[in-house]
Design a protein around this motif. Structure first.
Motif, PDB file in Angstrom:
ATOM      1  N   GLY A 121       0.786  -1.217   0.000  1.00  0.00           N
ATOM      2  CA  GLY A 121       0.000   0.000   0.000  1.00  0.00           C
ATOM      3  C   GLY A 121       0.821   1.270   0.000  1.00  0.00           C
ATOM      4  N   ILE A 122       2.137   1.194   0.129  1.00  0.00           N
ATOM      5  CA  ILE A 122       2.991   2.365   0.095  1.00  0.00           C
ATOM      6  C   ILE A 122       3.628   2.453  -1.288  1.00  0.00           C
ATOM      7  N   ASP A 123       3.387   3.555  -1.978  1.00  0.00           N
ATOM      8  CA  ASP A 123       3.948   3.714  -3.319  1.00  0.00           C
ATOM      9  C   ASP A 123       5.473   3.716  -3.268  1.00  0.00           C
ATOM     10  N   THR A 124       6.073   3.011  -4.214  1.00  0.00           N
ATOM     11  CA  THR A 124       7.531   2.966  -4.330  1.00  0.00           C
ATOM     12  C   THR A 124       7.926   3.522  -5.692  1.00  0.00           C
ATOM     13  N   PHE A 125       8.918   4.412  -5.689  1.00  0.00           N
ATOM     14  CA  PHE A 125       9.354   5.056  -6.917  1.00  0.00           C
ATOM     15  C   PHE A 125      10.756   4.580  -7.272  1.00  0.00           C
ATOM     16  N   ALA A 126      10.893   4.147  -8.521  1.00  0.00           N
ATOM     17  CA  ALA A 126      12.157   3.594  -8.990  1.00  0.00           C
ATOM     18  C   ALA A 126      13.086   4.693  -9.479  1.00  0.00           C
ATOM     19  N   PHE A 127      14.365   4.371  -9.546  1.00  0.00           N
ATOM     20  CA  PHE A 127      15.364   5.322 -10.027  1.00  0.00           C
ATOM     21  C   PHE A 127      15.046   5.720 -11.475  1.00  0.00           C
ATOM     22  N   PRO A 128      15.016   7.023 -11.779  1.00  0.00           N
ATOM     23  CA  PRO A 128      14.639   7.488 -13.118  1.00  0.00           C
ATOM     24  C   PRO A 128      15.794   7.422 -14.112  1.00  0.00           C
ATOM     25  N   VAL A 129      16.107   6.236 -14.567  1.00  0.00           N
ATOM     26  CA  VAL A 129      17.239   6.056 -15.483  1.00  0.00           C
ATOM     27  C   VAL A 129      17.077   6.920 -16.725  1.00  0.00           C
ATOM     28  N   VAL A 162       3.517  10.218   1.901  1.00  0.00           N
ATOM     29  CA  VAL A 162       4.652   9.351   2.211  1.00  0.00           C
ATOM     30  C   VAL A 162       4.830   8.362   1.070  1.00  0.00           C
ATOM     31  N   HIS A 163       6.063   7.949   0.844  1.00  0.00           N
ATOM     32  CA  HIS A 163       6.376   6.995  -0.214  1.00  0.00           C
ATOM     33  C   HIS A 163       7.744   6.411   0.056  1.00  0.00           C
ATOM     34  N   ARG A 211      17.983   6.292   2.307  1.00  0.00           N
ATOM     35  CA  ARG A 211      18.399   5.018   1.740  1.00  0.00           C
ATOM     36  C   ARG A 211      17.209   4.257   1.151  1.00  0.00           C
ATOM     37  N   PRO A 212      17.474   3.294   0.260  1.00  0.00           N
ATOM     38  CA  PRO A 212      16.386   2.546  -0.372  1.00  0.00           C
ATOM     39  C   PRO A 212      15.460   1.892   0.654  1.00  0.00           C
ATOM     40  N   GLY A 213      14.159   1.992   0.413  1.00  0.00           N
ATOM     41  CA  GLY A 213      13.167   1.340   1.260  1.00  0.00           C
ATOM     42  C   GLY A 213      12.675   2.179   2.416  1.00  0.00           C
ATOM     43  N   GLN A 214      13.379   3.251   2.753  1.00  0.00           N
ATOM     44  CA  GLN A 214      12.916   4.093   3.850  1.00  0.00           C
ATOM     45  C   GLN A 214      11.678   4.862   3.412  1.00  0.00           C
ATOM     46  N   VAL A 215      10.719   4.963   4.329  1.00  0.00           N
ATOM     47  CA  VAL A 215       9.495   5.714   4.055  1.00  0.00           C
ATOM     48  C   VAL A 215       9.748   7.173   4.417  1.00  0.00           C
ATOM     49  N   HIS A 216       9.484   8.066   3.483  1.00  0.00           N
ATOM     50  CA  HIS A 216       9.750   9.475   3.782  1.00  0.00           C
ATOM     51  C   HIS A 216       8.722  10.373   3.109  1.00  0.00           C
ATOM     52  N   ARG A 217       8.775  11.655   3.482  1.00  0.00           N
ATOM     53  CA  ARG A 217       7.826  12.629   2.927  1.00  0.00           C
ATOM     54  C   ARG A 217       8.506  13.988   2.860  1.00  0.00           C
ATOM     55  N   PHE A 218       8.338  14.661   1.731  1.00  0.00           N
ATOM     56  CA  PHE A 218       8.844  16.015   1.582  1.00  0.00           C
ATOM     57  C   PHE A 218       7.950  16.983   2.357  1.00  0.00           C
ATOM     58  N   THR A 219       8.496  18.112   2.714  1.00  0.00           N
ATOM     59  CA  THR A 219       7.681  19.160   3.297  1.00  0.00           C
ATOM     60  C   THR A 219       7.152  20.036   2.175  1.00  0.00           C
ATOM     61  N   THR A 220       5.978  20.586   2.359  1.00  0.00           N
ATOM     62  CA  THR A 220       5.418  21.507   1.363  1.00  0.00           C
ATOM     63  C   THR A 220       5.486  22.945   1.851  1.00  0.00           C
ATOM     64  N   ALA A 261       6.065  -2.866  10.506  1.00  0.00           N
ATOM     65  CA  ALA A 261       4.667  -2.869  10.949  1.00  0.00           C
ATOM     66  C   ALA A 261       4.180  -1.449  11.204  1.00  0.00           C
ATOM     67  N   LYS A 262       5.003  -0.637  11.835  1.00  0.00           N
ATOM     68  CA  LYS A 262       4.634   0.758  12.079  1.00  0.00           C
ATOM     69  C   LYS A 262       4.431   1.514  10.774  1.00  0.00           C
ATOM     70  N   ARG A 263       5.308   1.274   9.808  1.00  0.00           N
ATOM     71  CA  ARG A 263       5.168   1.929   8.508  1.00  0.00           C
ATOM     72  C   ARG A 263       3.808   1.618   7.896  1.00  0.00           C
ATOM     73  N   LEU A 264       3.449   0.337   7.903  1.00  0.00           N
ATOM     74  CA  LEU A 264       2.209  -0.086   7.259  1.00  0.00           C
ATOM     75  C   LEU A 264       0.979   0.386   8.030  1.00  0.00           C
ATOM     76  N   LEU A 265       1.057   0.372   9.344  1.00  0.00           N
ATOM     77  CA  LEU A 265      -0.068   0.841  10.155  1.00  0.00           C
ATOM     78  C   LEU A 265      -0.281   2.340   9.984  1.00  0.00           C
ATOM     79  N   ALA A 266       0.800   3.087   9.893  1.00  0.00           N
ATOM     80  CA  ALA A 266       0.698   4.541   9.833  1.00  0.00           C
ATOM     81  C   ALA A 266       0.365   5.056   8.447  1.00  0.00           C
ATOM     82  N   HIS A 267       0.890   4.384   7.420  1.00  0.00           N
ATOM     83  CA  HIS A 267       0.843   4.974   6.080  1.00  0.00           C
ATOM     84  C   HIS A 267      -0.018   4.231   5.081  1.00  0.00           C
TER      85      HIS A 267
END
Length: 299
Positions: free
Chosen positions: A15-23, A52-53, A88-97, A253-259
């Protein structure tokens, strides 16, 4: 930047979107990018600022202005001029607006550097802090290394592509070695980088924590005795191997519960607990709260 989920990789989506490296947006299609963050959305591609993604590559942000607040795995980091933020890869993060990202950003695809360099630079040291604050001399050296890397990245006319890519790898390694030393020093953990036993265990847990919680199984799979594994993990982290595995499971588990809106039972399945009651018991044991209460507190 291509969006994907675990389902597209042959597994169940979390359920958390993952974005691949834009080759496709790299100069000459090499496995890295370096350039200005700027005020526009170009440098982070399709990744959503407001949600978050995950990303499946490394991002190093070198700030020349601030402050900017950035969330990484439930922690808010405030970066300002001279700070470095390493995601790092796999970490869940979010930009500020609410703040503008100013400075230079480096993105690197896993596999671009050889394994020995990956180990030496601590690319997958998730125990190290994401936010780094170099001193004046370290800052000058990092800037010089990053400027050289950016120059080599943008110079596509003086060398054939094969040599251009080799030079990029060397320049990137020089920058990352400086960055890794800063990260290890700030965590007082430089000695841990050379512990191959712990490194292999950490990598194995990262790949298998969703289905394998057994210390003995990891030890057997890596070819170590349980005692050797306990000694190596305790020396590197201060924890037992079991505690290390459990912390990784709890984080996911926290990532999935929260996001995500996954039912709690499916969250348990995603981290290796087919029985919802056992998952709730495990989660409560390690967090002093239930999965439902943890989710409710963040909503």
């Amino acid at each position: 930047m291509a969006e994907r989920t675990l389902a597209e990789d042959g597994g169940a989506s979390d359920g958390i979107d993952t974005f691949a490296f834009p080759v496709e947006s790299s100069i000459c299609g090499v496995g890295m990018q370096v350039g200005p963050m700027g005020a526009g959305p170009g440098w982070h591609g399709g990744a959503p600022l407001e949600r978050v993604h995950r990303i499946d590559f490394h991002v190093v942000m070198f700030f020349t202005d601030g402050p900017v607040r950035h969330m990484i795995d439930f922690a808010e980091y405030e970066a300002t001029a001279g700070d470095v933020l390493w995601i790092r890869p796999g970490q869940v993060h979010r930009f500020t607006t609410t703040g503008e990202y100013r400075g230079t950003v480096l993105a690197m695809q896993p596999g671009f550097l050889p394994r020995a360099t990956v180990e030496a630079t601590g690319l997958y040291r998730y125990d190290l802090p994401p936010l780094l604050r170099p001193g004046p001399a370290q800052l000058d050296a990092l800037r010089a290394a990053l400027d050289q890397l950016r120059h080599e990245y943008e110079d596509t006319t003086t060398l054939p592509l094969s040599l251009h890519t080799s030079v990029l790898r060397h320049s990137l390694s020089a920058f990352l070695l400086r960055l890794a030393y800063l990260a290890a020093s700030s965590a007082e953990g430089a000695r841990q980088r050379s512990d191959t036993t712990f490194t292999l265990f950490r990598d194995a847990v990262e790949k298998g924590f969703a289905t394998n919680h057994s210390v003995s199984a990891y030890a057997e799979g890596l070819g170590y005795s349980r005692r050797t594994l306990v000694r190596a993990v305790r020396a590197a982290t201060g924890d037992t191997p079991k505690a290390f595995i459990d912390k990784r499971v709890v984080l996911e588990a926290k990532r999935l519960l929260a996001h995500t809106d996954l039912p709690i039972g499916r969250v348990g399945v995603a981290v290796g607990f087919p029985d919802a009651a056992n998952f709730s018991k495990f989660f409560h044991q390690h967090t002093d709260t239930t999965p439902a209460a943890f989710r409710a507190e963040l909503r």
